[in-house]
Design a protein around this motif. Structure first.
Motif: not given
Length: 179
Positions: A62-79
């Motif tokens: 089965e499959y499911d999705f998560m949407d996570v954000s950690s980037y702004a432009g080319t760099e990770t925000t680590r948040d």
């Protein structure tokens, strides 16, 4: 080749062949599983990889999705921010986390912890790309398509400011585009 691409790093044909190879390895790894394997794809980058990979999976999945954000432009925000969580309970399930690229490792580490806290029995990672030279935390994919150099890559789901995801290959973006 797109005008903003410096070089095609991995062709569409190479991606297809690697997905078939990974499918075979994953099938073998989970061949004795009693319950469905839940493929959890991280939006948006892993969608082309998931679609190509599952063509070669001969398991109850089965499959499911998560949407996570950690980037702004080319760099990770680590948040790490969860923009969309799973639509189901994953208590006592086997999870295969589908990722486009493992880079610094911060996002994957946070997601693994979250999935384990939700009660997943086992969490494994399959990633199309691995960029170990940028790793900042101790996390590694269980199944890896390609190890790549420290270049800014786009295509096959990977983007720069939401552009280039549609390209059927993985390419190196020209420096002047993102600097």
């Amino acid at each position: 080749m797109h005008q903003d691409i410096k070089e095609i790093l991995i062709s569409e044909e190479e991606i297809e062949k690697k997905c078939e190879e990974l499918g075979s390895i994953i099938n073998d790894h989970y061949k004795d599983a009693k319950d469905p394997i839940i493929f959890v794809a991280l939006l948006k980058g892993s969608v082309p990889f998931l679609a190509r990979l599952i063509k070669y999976i001969d398991l109850d999945i089965e499959y499911d999705f998560m949407d996570v954000s950690s980037y702004a432009g080319t760099e990770t925000t680590r948040d790490i921010r969860i923009l969309k969580d799973l639509d189901r309970s994953i208590k006592d399930t086997n999870i295969l986390l589908v990722e486009d690229i493992v880079d610094t490792g911060h996002t994957i580490k946070a997601i693994i912890k979250l999935l384990e806290n939700k009660g997943a029995k086992d969490v494994k990672i399959v990633s199309l790309l691995d960029k170990p030279s940028r790793r900042e935390v101790d996390v590694y994919a269980d199944f890896i398509g390609f190890e790549i150099p420290n270049e800014f890559v786009i295509g096959f789901g990977l983007d720069f400011n939401e552009k280039y995801r549609h390209l059927p290959y993985v390419g190196i973006l020209k420096d002047e585009i993102y600097q």
